[in-house]
Write a protein that holds these residues in place. Structure first.
Motif, short mmCIF file in Angstrom:
data_model
loop_
_atom_site.label_atom_id
_atom_site.label_comp_id
_atom_site.label_asym_id
_atom_site.label_seq_id
_atom_site.Cartn_x
_atom_site.Cartn_y
_atom_site.Cartn_z
N ASN A 164 -6.18 -2.85 1.00
CA ASN A 164 -5.74 -2.02 -0.11
C ASN A 164 -6.91 -1.36 -0.83
O ASN A 164 -6.89 -0.16 -1.11
CB ASN A 164 -4.92 -2.86 -1.10
CG ASN A 164 -4.24 -2.02 -2.15
OD1 ASN A 164 -4.86 -1.56 -3.09
ND2 ASN A 164 -2.93 -1.80 -1.98
N SER A 165 -7.95 -2.14 -1.16
CA SER A 165 -9.05 -1.56 -1.93
C SER A 165 -9.81 -0.53 -1.10
O SER A 165 -10.33 0.44 -1.64
CB SER A 165 -10.00 -2.66 -2.40
OG SER A 165 -10.58 -3.32 -1.29
N GLN B 211 -12.60 -3.22 -5.74
CA GLN B 211 -11.59 -2.16 -5.74
C GLN B 211 -11.96 -1.06 -6.73
O GLN B 211 -11.80 0.13 -6.42
CB GLN B 211 -10.22 -2.75 -6.09
CG GLN B 211 -9.65 -3.67 -5.04
CD GLN B 211 -8.27 -4.19 -5.41
OE1 GLN B 211 -7.77 -3.92 -6.50
NE2 GLN B 211 -7.67 -4.95 -4.53
N GLY C 61 -7.04 2.90 -0.70
CA GLY C 61 -6.94 3.66 -1.95
C GLY C 61 -6.30 5.02 -1.76
O GLY C 61 -5.24 5.16 -1.16
N ARG D 254 -13.01 -9.16 -6.33
CA ARG D 254 -12.13 -8.17 -5.71
C ARG D 254 -11.82 -7.03 -6.67
O ARG D 254 -11.70 -5.87 -6.27
CB ARG D 254 -10.84 -8.83 -5.23
CG ARG D 254 -10.02 -7.92 -4.32
CD ARG D 254 -8.91 -8.64 -3.61
NE ARG D 254 -7.78 -8.89 -4.48
CZ ARG D 254 -6.59 -9.33 -4.06
NH1 ARG D 254 -6.42 -9.59 -2.77
NH2 ARG D 254 -5.61 -9.54 -4.90
N GLU E 290 0.84 -1.20 0.00
CA GLU E 290 0.00 0.00 0.00
C GLU E 290 0.87 1.25 0.00
O GLU E 290 1.84 1.36 0.77
CB GLU E 290 -0.90 0.00 1.24
CG GLU E 290 -1.49 1.33 1.64
CD GLU E 290 -2.63 1.77 0.72
OE1 GLU E 290 -3.09 2.92 0.86
OE2 GLU E 290 -3.06 0.98 -0.15
N GLU F 78 -3.20 -4.58 -6.04
CA GLU F 78 -4.23 -3.98 -6.89
C GLU F 78 -4.61 -5.03 -7.92
O GLU F 78 -3.80 -5.42 -8.75
CB GLU F 78 -3.71 -2.72 -7.56
CG GLU F 78 -4.77 -2.03 -8.39
CD GLU F 78 -4.25 -0.78 -9.09
OE1 GLU F 78 -5.05 -0.09 -9.74
OE2 GLU F 78 -3.04 -0.51 -8.98
#
Length: 851
Positions: free
Chosen positions: A507-508, A704, A511, A700, A462, A738
């Motif tokens: 992570n999603s 995201q 952002g 996913r 990240e 990602e």
């Protein structure tokens, strides 16, 4: 009737000759894979010729036929029936050598090389070139031969010219005045070819067919097995049952070839895997009795058991050795295997303890990690690793011998001081391979000794300061800058450094959200790396640098340093700068800040360096606004021309205010692609049946995409994906942090291999993969890639520069929101799909009979 004889490039090109590539031949299509292999062969040959000036390296055959055209008397004309890719590449390399030596060794080298090997001087224009490529390649080839401003464009010929220019710049050691001369001699007199020349009336196609119709060949392991048991007329059955069959049970098919290569590398690190059978046969030919052959099979069997442990570290009994084997296996550099096999063999023979073997492996791991941190992950890595066994000291304990070897010369085993400096400035996220970057962060997290278990496979890298800035983030970073600092350059200098990176399973969700929002999520994380970030009140340059400094102290403690004798290599960053500048295509430009962010320094030192030292294509470095720097001066004091004139001749567009077109700018990430510090990541095929609890990558990706881009863009992308699958394409998803989506036109099971036009990233990019397409038929033909570029440029707000046709440029997913633009994109994708699926691997070059 044909005449075949071995020759060298000098003999082929000297004299009044012309080699014509017929129109029915395919266009030039060598990629960096083939170019790199050839260059490595040449470098090795140049080194070999220091010891043995008669050394040669065989690079294949060249099939020629008399030209049916009647040329002027005294000029021998030939059609190149087979081998045109090789011959074209070698003449492009000579162009690069000519231009490099003329610039750095003296102008006399230009005419010498040019008139002897590239042109027929004083001949008619139709006879001037020694090699005449196909019509489609002719303009780009002429630009290289004639050294015009268009030399080194984005086409395959220009890419080859730039590649060799960059390699020559990197190989030119100021302390060795003969290094480039040795490379030139190796090319001209050391590369051996078999020239097969047909006579008038011969069926040239039949010759071509016999050379290329290879059929199903035995593997090198098969050949070696057959050879060994041919030498065991009475003991063969017993040896096979007791030694060879168990060996085959331990190792899969490809690993047998690996074993035989590793055995050879112990003696000679220059041996290639393609030469395994010939080299082993030459060695075994010296043995006379069945007993000696049986002893060799027994030795192979013993080494095979050790290789099995390297490939399956869980089978190692010593915990210290097992941990280091697991880590080096995870790192994924197979050229370390010769050393690992040697270390385990030393332990087996009682000349090293498990503690020394584990210590030696720890030094190798440290060598890898520290090189990655200073941005030198791949520089000469294979040559270094393959030479350890033969060159390290036999007098020292094995771990100290490994450390001492890695610490000497220009091997980039970074000192503590170099690591401390690099972590603040080197774009860690753009260097090396993605899984290696994640491993370093994962191992750092493990070093805290947290009792809470964390599954590494669920974590992704990240960027805390995000890759897509919002007004909140701009305001936070701007508060750290002085009045004369450029915001974009300051951001590029921070965003990809290790101080700004962490591991997370969110992570999603994270952002490009504000730091306040990220902070709450990071506080919930069980990772110590995240808890330290969450304790900060803000996240700007001061905090990123402070975290980098703290990580540096942990790094130098975890991974041991080289010996005190290790040289400081402060010039390494300038070598990388010169390499990437040499790769810049004609018709493109970059900035001082882009280069600084890539090599790990500031824009001012880059400008100072370029003002005082020669560097390739220095005139293509401009200010961030596209203006030529006010204090720009040519190094040659006699030059007074405006660099904009040269840039314009190369294809760069300027507006009425003298600013270069931003669409033609090569940014930091694209510079990393050019320099090879960011290898091309290929999509991974996901299994059709996923185990329970496994990640649903398709879901996913949508999650995201919606979180980062909002429902409007997510819906537009969904329409494109549905249309792609309706026309016959499939979707594959990456497994990185990602989750990218690849539009697959062909799968890897297709006879021509997989191919995809683009990848979609939730962070907002529709990436066009020209770099990948250059090695996949039919888009290995640059005319098709150029048509794809021009088609995409018809979309609103899309402007992909011609100079980026060898890279992976892209445009914003916001383009897809407009229904008309989306329909136009789908038309272009349908055209791509038709092109990719309309051809067959049965395509053959139609060579007419010359009877």
């Amino acid at each position: 009737m044909v005449a075949a004889h071995e020759t060298i490039l000098r003999e082929l090109l000297e004299g009044a000759k012309q080699y014509q590539v017929p129109l029915y031949q395919r266009t030039y299509s060598w990629s960096k894979v083939q170019l790199t292999r050839l260059w490595e062969d040449i470098r090795k040959l140049a080194d070999d010729q220091i010891e043995d000036p008669t050394a040669t390296h065989f690079i294949g055959s060249l099939v020629l036929a008399p030209s049916p055209n009647i040329g002027p008397a005294g000029v021998a004309e030939y059609l190149v029936v087979d081998g045109q890719q090789r011959l074209t590449t070698l003449t492009i390399l000579l162009c690069a050598i000519r231009d490099h030596r003329a610039k750095y060794d003296g102008p006399e080298h230009h005419d010498r090389i040019h008139m002897q090997y590239l042109v027929n001087p004083f001949r008619a224009e139709s006879q001037r070139l020694k090699l005449v490529p196909t019509q489609a390649n002719r303009a780009a080839y002429l630009a290289c031969v004639d050294s015009t401003p268009l030399a080194g464009g984005a086409d395959p010929i220009g890419e080859a010219y730039r590649f060799f220019g960059a390699q020559l710049a990197a190989a030119d050691d100021p302390d060795d005045p003969l290094d480039i001369e040795r490379i030139e001699n190796a090319v001209l007199s050391g590369l051996a070819l078999v020239s097969v020349t047909a006579q008038a009336g011969d069926n040239v196609y039949r010759i071509f067919e016999s050379l290329n119709n290879t059929g199903l060949r035995l593997s090198q392991a098969d050949l070696l097995r057959n050879y060994l048991f041919m030498r065991l007329p009475t003991r063969g059955e017993t040896v096979y049952r007791t030694l060879w069959f168990p060996l085959q049970q331990h190792l899969v098919f490809d690993d047998l070839v690996l074993l035989f290569w590793l055995d050879l590398v112990h003696r000679d690190p220059r041996v290639k895997q393609t030469d395994v059978y010939a080299a082993q046969q030459a060695r075994l030919n010296r043995l006379r009795s069945e007993e000696e052959i049986e002893a060799e099979v027994r030795r192979f069997s013993q080494l095979g058991a050790l290789l099995r442990v390297i490939l399956h570290p869980a089978e190692e009994s010593d915990p210290g050795v097992r941990q280091r084997l697991e880590r080096l296996r995870a790192w994924g550099t197979t050229t370390v295997y010769p050393l690992l096999l040697h270390l385990l063999d030393r332990r087996e023979r009682g000349t090293a303890t498990s503690e020394q073997v584990a210590s030696a492996m720890r030094y190798v791991e440290s060598f890898f990690v520290r090189r990655l941190l200073i941005g030198r992950a791949t520089a000469n890595i294979n040559r270094i690793l393959l030479s350890i066994v033969t060159e390290m000291s036999p007098e020292l304990p094995v771990d100290e011998a490994v450390r001492a070897y890695l610490s000497t010369g220009r091997k980039h085993y970074a000192s503590d001081a170099s690591v401390r400096a690099a972590v603040r400035s080197i774009p860690f996220y753009l260097n090396g391979r993605a899984h290696q970057r994640k491993l370093v962060l994962q191992w750092l997290e493990e070093s805290f000794g947290s009792k809470e278990p964390v599954k590494p496979e669920s974590l992704t890298i990240e960027h805390v300061l995000p890759q897509t800035l919002t007004p909140d983030w701009r305001q936070m970073l701007a508060a750290d800058l002085g009045p004369d600092e450029n915001f974009v350059e300051a951001y590029e200098a921070l965003v990809h450094t290790i101080g700004n990176l962490t591991l997370t399973g969110y992570n999603s969700e994270l952002g490009n959200k504000s730091f306040t929002v990220k902070q709450m999520d990071l506080k919930r994380s069980g990772l110590r790396l995240n808890q330290e970030i969450a304790r900060q009140e803000r996240w700007g340059r001061t905090e990123i640098h402070a975290r980098a400094d703290a990580l540096a102290e942990r790094i130098v403690t975890l991974w041991p340093s080289p010996t005190e004798q290790a040289p400081e290599q402060s010039d390494a960053l300038w070598g990388l700068m010169n390499k990437v500048l040499a790769e810049l295509p004609a018709g493109s430009w970059t900035t001082y800040g882009d280069i600084a962010a890539l090599i790990g320094t500031a824009p001012l030192p880059v400008g100072t360096r370029l003002a005082k030292h020669p560097a390739p294509n220095a005139h293509r470095v401009l200010q961030a606004d596209g203006l030529v720097a006010a204090n720009f001066r040519w190094l040659d004091p006699s030059r007074t021309d405006d660099p904009r004139e040269l840039l314009t001749a190369e294809g760069v567009k300027f507006d009425e205010h003298g600013r270069a077109d931003q669409a033609q700018r090569i940014g930091t990430e694209e510079l990393a692609q050019l320099a090879g510090v960011t290898p091309e990541d290929l999509p991974e095929r996901l299994p059709r049946q996923r185990p329970a609890g496994d990640v649903d990558h398709a879901a996913r990706f949508i999650e995201q995409l919606t979180a980062l881009q909002g429902p409007t863009i997510a819906t537009a992308v969904h329409v494109v994906l549905d249309a792609w699958t309706t026309m016959g394409g499939t979707l594959l998803y990456g497994s990185a942090g990602e989750t990218s989506c690849f539009l697959m036109a062909r799968s890897k099971d297709h006879e021509l291999g997989n191919i995809w036009p683009a990848a979609i990233y939730p962070s907002g990019k529709f990436e066009v993969v020209f770099q990948h397409l250059s090695a996949r038929p039919p888009f290995d033909d640059i005319t098709l890639r150029e048509e794809l570029r021009q088609r995409l440029n018809q979309l609103p707000d899309v402007d992909i520069a011609a100079a980026k046709i060898a890279l992976r440029p892209g445009f914003s997913l916001a383009v897809l929101v407009d229904a008309d633009a989306r329909d136009a994109l789908l038309d272009h994708l349908h055209w791509f799909y038709d092109q990719a699926t309309a051809i067959s691997a049965d395509r053959q070059i139609q060579v007419p009979s010359l009877q």
